[in-house]
Design a protein around this motif. Structure first.
Motif, PDB file in Angstrom:
ATOM      1  N   PRO A   1      33.114   1.977  23.220  1.00 42.97           N
ATOM      2  CA  PRO A   1      31.942   1.978  24.100  1.00 42.97           C
ATOM      3  C   PRO A   1      31.978   0.856  25.132  1.00 42.97           C
ATOM      4  CG  PRO A   1      31.294   2.253  21.806  1.00 42.97           C
ATOM      5  CD  PRO A   1      32.749   1.911  21.793  1.00 42.97           C
ATOM      6  N   THR A   2      31.709   1.210  26.390  1.00 40.10           N
ATOM      7  CA  THR A   2      31.648   0.231  27.482  1.00 40.10           C
ATOM      8  C   THR A   2      30.410   0.504  28.326  1.00 40.10           C
ATOM      9  OG1 THR A   2      32.966   1.613  28.973  1.00 40.10           O
ATOM     10  CG2 THR A   2      34.165   0.043  27.580  1.00 40.10           C
ATOM     11  N   PRO A   3      29.949  -0.476  29.105  1.00 37.42           N
ATOM     12  CA  PRO A   3      28.713  -0.301  29.877  1.00 37.42           C
ATOM     13  C   PRO A   3      28.757   0.818  30.903  1.00 37.42           C
ATOM     14  CG  PRO A   3      29.246  -2.630  29.678  1.00 37.42           C
ATOM     15  CD  PRO A   3      30.438  -1.882  29.155  1.00 37.42           C
ATOM     16  N   ASP A   4      29.951   1.153  31.432  1.00 39.77           N
ATOM     17  CA  ASP A   4      29.987   2.160  32.486  1.00 39.77           C
ATOM     18  C   ASP A   4      30.352   3.547  31.967  1.00 39.77           C
ATOM     19  OD1 ASP A   4      32.720   1.955  32.023  1.00 39.77           O
ATOM     20  OD2 ASP A   4      33.227   2.133  34.154  1.00 39.77           O
ATOM     21  N   ASP A   5      30.254   3.783  30.665  1.00 36.39           N
ATOM     22  CA  ASP A   5      30.491   5.123  30.132  1.00 36.39           C
ATOM     23  C   ASP A   5      29.503   6.109  30.748  1.00 36.39           C
ATOM     24  OD1 ASP A   5      32.526   4.258  28.503  1.00 36.39           O
ATOM     25  OD2 ASP A   5      31.293   4.124  26.693  1.00 36.39           O
ATOM     26  N   PRO A   6      29.912   7.362  30.965  1.00 36.75           N
ATOM     27  CA  PRO A   6      28.985   8.345  31.550  1.00 36.75           C
ATOM     28  C   PRO A   6      27.833   8.657  30.614  1.00 36.75           C
ATOM     29  CG  PRO A   6      31.053   9.395  30.878  1.00 36.75           C
ATOM     30  CD  PRO A   6      31.262   7.924  30.752  1.00 36.75           C
ATOM     31  N   LEU A   7      26.746   9.111  31.199  1.00 38.54           N
ATOM     32  CA  LEU A   7      25.551   9.521  30.461  1.00 38.54           C
ATOM     33  C   LEU A   7      25.377  11.026  30.564  1.00 38.54           C
ATOM     34  CD1 LEU A   7      23.241   6.688  31.753  1.00 38.54           C
ATOM     35  CD2 LEU A   7      23.670   7.100  29.329  1.00 38.54           C
TER      36      LEU A   7
ATOM     37  N   GLY B   1      36.642   8.570  37.990  1.00 37.60           N
ATOM     38  CA  GLY B   1      37.975   9.149  37.917  1.00 37.60           C
ATOM     39  C   GLY B   1      38.759   8.738  36.689  1.00 37.60           C
ATOM     40  N   TRP B   2      38.425   7.639  36.068  1.00 35.10           N
ATOM     41  CA  TRP B   2      39.173   7.172  34.899  1.00 35.10           C
ATOM     42  C   TRP B   2      38.592   7.671  33.572  1.00 35.10           C
ATOM     43  CZ3 TRP B   2      36.711   4.057  38.482  1.00 35.10           C
ATOM     44  CH2 TRP B   2      35.482   3.507  38.097  1.00 35.10           C
ATOM     45  N   HIS B   3      37.516   8.417  33.641  1.00 37.60           N
ATOM     46  CA  HIS B   3      36.925   8.940  32.405  1.00 37.60           C
ATOM     47  C   HIS B   3      37.694  10.178  31.931  1.00 37.60           C
ATOM     48  CE1 HIS B   3      33.000   6.782  33.584  1.00 37.60           C
ATOM     49  NE2 HIS B   3      33.623   6.088  32.649  1.00 37.60           N
ATOM     50  N   THR B   4      37.762  10.338  30.630  1.00 36.40           N
ATOM     51  CA  THR B   4      38.576  11.377  30.003  1.00 36.40           C
ATOM     52  C   THR B   4      37.689  12.383  29.267  1.00 36.40           C
ATOM     53  OG1 THR B   4      38.750  10.155  27.921  1.00 36.40           O
ATOM     54  CG2 THR B   4      40.388   9.661  29.643  1.00 36.40           C
ATOM     55  N   GLN B   5      38.363  13.364  28.657  1.00 35.30           N
ATOM     56  CA  GLN B   5      37.633  14.313  27.821  1.00 35.30           C
ATOM     57  C   GLN B   5      36.824  13.575  26.753  1.00 35.30           C
ATOM     58  OE1 GLN B   5      40.965  16.750  26.460  1.00 35.30           O
ATOM     59  NE2 GLN B   5      40.092  18.518  27.533  1.00 35.30           N
ATOM     60  N   GLY B   6      37.432  12.579  26.157  1.00 35.08           N
ATOM     61  CA  GLY B   6      36.764  11.835  25.104  1.00 35.08           C
ATOM     62  C   GLY B   6      35.485  11.171  25.581  1.00 35.08           C
ATOM     63  N   HIS B   7      35.500  10.640  26.814  1.00 29.46           N
ATOM     64  CA  HIS B   7      34.288  10.037  27.367  1.00 29.46           C
ATOM     65  C   HIS B   7      33.168  11.074  27.508  1.00 29.46           C
ATOM     66  CE1 HIS B   7      37.157   6.872  28.745  1.00 29.46           C
ATOM     67  NE2 HIS B   7      36.113   6.078  28.513  1.00 29.46           N
ATOM     68  N   LEU B   8      33.529  12.281  27.965  1.00 31.02           N
ATOM     69  CA  LEU B   8      32.508  13.311  28.154  1.00 31.02           C
ATOM     70  C   LEU B   8      31.952  13.778  26.813  1.00 31.02           C
ATOM     71  CD1 LEU B   8      34.010  15.429  31.071  1.00 31.02           C
ATOM     72  CD2 LEU B   8      32.454  13.480  31.167  1.00 31.02           C
TER      73      LEU B   8
END
Length: 509
Positions: free
Chosen positions: A336-342, A365-372
């Protein structure tokens, strides 16, 4: 008396049959998936003949799998999703099934809000009108589909239809009828003033006789026995609103105990010993003559993960594993990081805003399937937190909760719930807590247990326990604040979007 109890759990899509022994062990289980029909925007319906066909098939398959004689089943209980509207015609034949995901009446709710209808209904039934609430849908049919309304002979709920097919009795029980806002919460009876407030003062005759949840509704008929493999004469109890059944089936039966269900709906409920709290909540229900449940809920929970998997992950290589497990593995790998998508989990609208829509925010652009995936898991948990905060503001007090529903099967998601809610979370051993709660009601109805608490003590076991990670407390407080702020900012835009949808060809009346 037979050694086994049969619990049925009829959701918005899947119906399950589970045979339990008296210690709560699952002897056999069977399920069948139904099909929703969406004839136009906001309408979510199902075929009642298909629902009954699926019910009888899973009952027969469950008995065959268990390898027991049908006469060894002591009693049957059924749980079913609340609200929506299930109707028989004047001859007792299936007429209409509207699911609790339906939003066709959103405009009527807005109209009633402006007129103060909720100010009249809430003091009596502890519920304000909302789009897929049973009386709201009945009023919508009365206004917009008078030809269908004129054919209605009986209005009840999903599991009541199954009970009717098994016993030929037209009845409902107090947990479902309080949960859909059709009862005076204090008297547990129909109320003329409440019906008048909905504009349904002439519809009392459409409501079936009321019984208690564990009261015997009838016996399996010869015709139903032939179709299901059950023994004729097997007792069938009134059953339970599925959220109440899941609470009972996860061991939540005492005052102050809390149940959180991550299923199609986000269910958050606390048992209280009085009809109402000090402040407003979404709805109240009851399952015995001594206790009530304060409930905050909306169609904003695990259905979001189901949608994500169905839309984007069905073709990924799972090497024999469930795509849901693969998705949770992807999310587990994300630090978890502060700029993770919501993510907003409003695929089927929000609690009091049928115009709300789901969406990802802050994707880079650096977010992945896992972030979503993790954004969806967190967004659902944030939705639950909003409901929990409403209950606490109203005076509900609890220090831990039991998590059930599809979301509880993940090893990651319960930890996210504990972190986001800030309370310890436990998971019951049984994955079929709705069916188990229905089975406990059945056992209570035929005297195997003296009450729900004794039944839960005999049949429910805890499997896992999660404590909040205090290091993430500030992280999730910040993200939850952003979640709420973005939702507030989006609300007028959602209304503009749905106004455009309403003008599209084939849109609802």
């Amino acid at each position: 008396m037979g050694e086994y109890l049969l619990g049925l759990d009829a959701g918005n899509t899947v119906i399950k049959a589970v045979i339990f022994d008296r210690q709560g062990n699952e002897i056999a289980t069977a399920s069948a998936e139904g099909h929703s029909v969406m004839p136009c925007s906001g309408h979510v319906e199902r075929g009642l003949d298909e629902l009954w066909d699926n019910a009888r098939q899973v009952i027969r398959a469950c008995i065959e799998q268990a390898g027991i004689r049908p006469g060894e089943i002591a009693a049957i209980g059924c749980a079913g999703h609340g609200n929506g509207l299930y109707a028989l015609d004047h001859d007792g034949q299936p007429l209409l099934g509207i699911q609790s995901l339906d939003t066709r009446a959103a405009g009527l709710v807005e109209e009633w809000k402006a007129e103060g209808v909720g100010d009249r209904t809430y003091p009596i039934g502890q519920q304000r009108p909302w789009p897929s609430q049973t009386p709201t849908l009945l009023a919508w049919l009365k206004r917009h589909r008078p030809e269908i309304f004129a054919r209605i002979g009986t209005v009840f709920l999903c599991k009541d239809f199954i009970v009717n097919r098994l016993t030929e009795q037209r009845v409902s029980e107090v947990s479902d009828m309080t949960g859909c806002g059709l009862l005076n919460i204090a008297s547990r009876r129909y109320d003329c003033d409440l019906m008048d407030a909905y504009g349904l003062g002439d519809c009392l005759e459409l409501l079936p006789p009321l019984i208690d949840s564990a009261e015997i509704a009838g016996q399996v008929t010869e015709a139903a026995a032939a179709r299901t493999g059950l023994a004729p004469g097997t007792p069938v109890v009134g059953g339970l609103f599925d959220v109440v059944a899941s609470a009972v089936g996860s061991g939540v039966t005492r005052t102050g105990a809390a149940s959180i269900i991550a299923g199609t709906w986000s269910i958050n409920q606390v048992i209280i010993d009085r009809p109402e709290l000090d402040g407003p909540v979404f709805m109240s229900s009851t399952f015995d003559r001594h206790r009530y449940l304060a409930i905050e809920s909306s169609a904003t929970s695990a259905a979001n993960l189901e949608w994500l998997v169905r839309a984007f992950f069905t073709d990924i290589e799972t090497t024999g594993r469930s795509p849901f497990d693969v998705c949770c593995d992807l999310a587990s790998a994300i630090e978890p990081t502060p700029d993770d998508p919501l993510y907003h989990p409003f695929l089927y609208g929000a609690q009091q805003d049928g115009n709300a829509r789901a969406g990802f925010y802050g994707v880079a652009g650096w977010h992945t399937q896992g972030h979503l995936v993790r954004a969806v898991l967190e967004g659902v948990a944030f939705g639950h937190r909003q409901h929990v905060e409403t209950m606490r503001k109203a005076g509900a007090v609890f220090n831990e909760a039991v998590l059930s529903g599809g979301g509880s099967r993940s090893l990651l998601w319960p930890q996210i719930f504990a972190d986001v809610l800030g309370v310890p979370v436990s998971v019951a051993r049984s994955r079929e807590t709705g069916a188990l709660g229905a089975a406990i009601a059945a056992g209570t109805g035929v005297g195997i247990f003296c009450d729900f608490a004794e039944g839960a003590a005999a049949m429910v076991r805890t499997e896992r326990f999660y404590r909040p990670n205090v290091a993430l407390e500030a992280h999730y407080a910040r993200r939850y604040g952003l979640y709420r702020d973005i939702a507030d900012a989006m609300a007028p835009l959602w209304r503009r979007l749905t106004a455009v949808e309403a003008m599209a060809p084939g849109a609802a009346a």
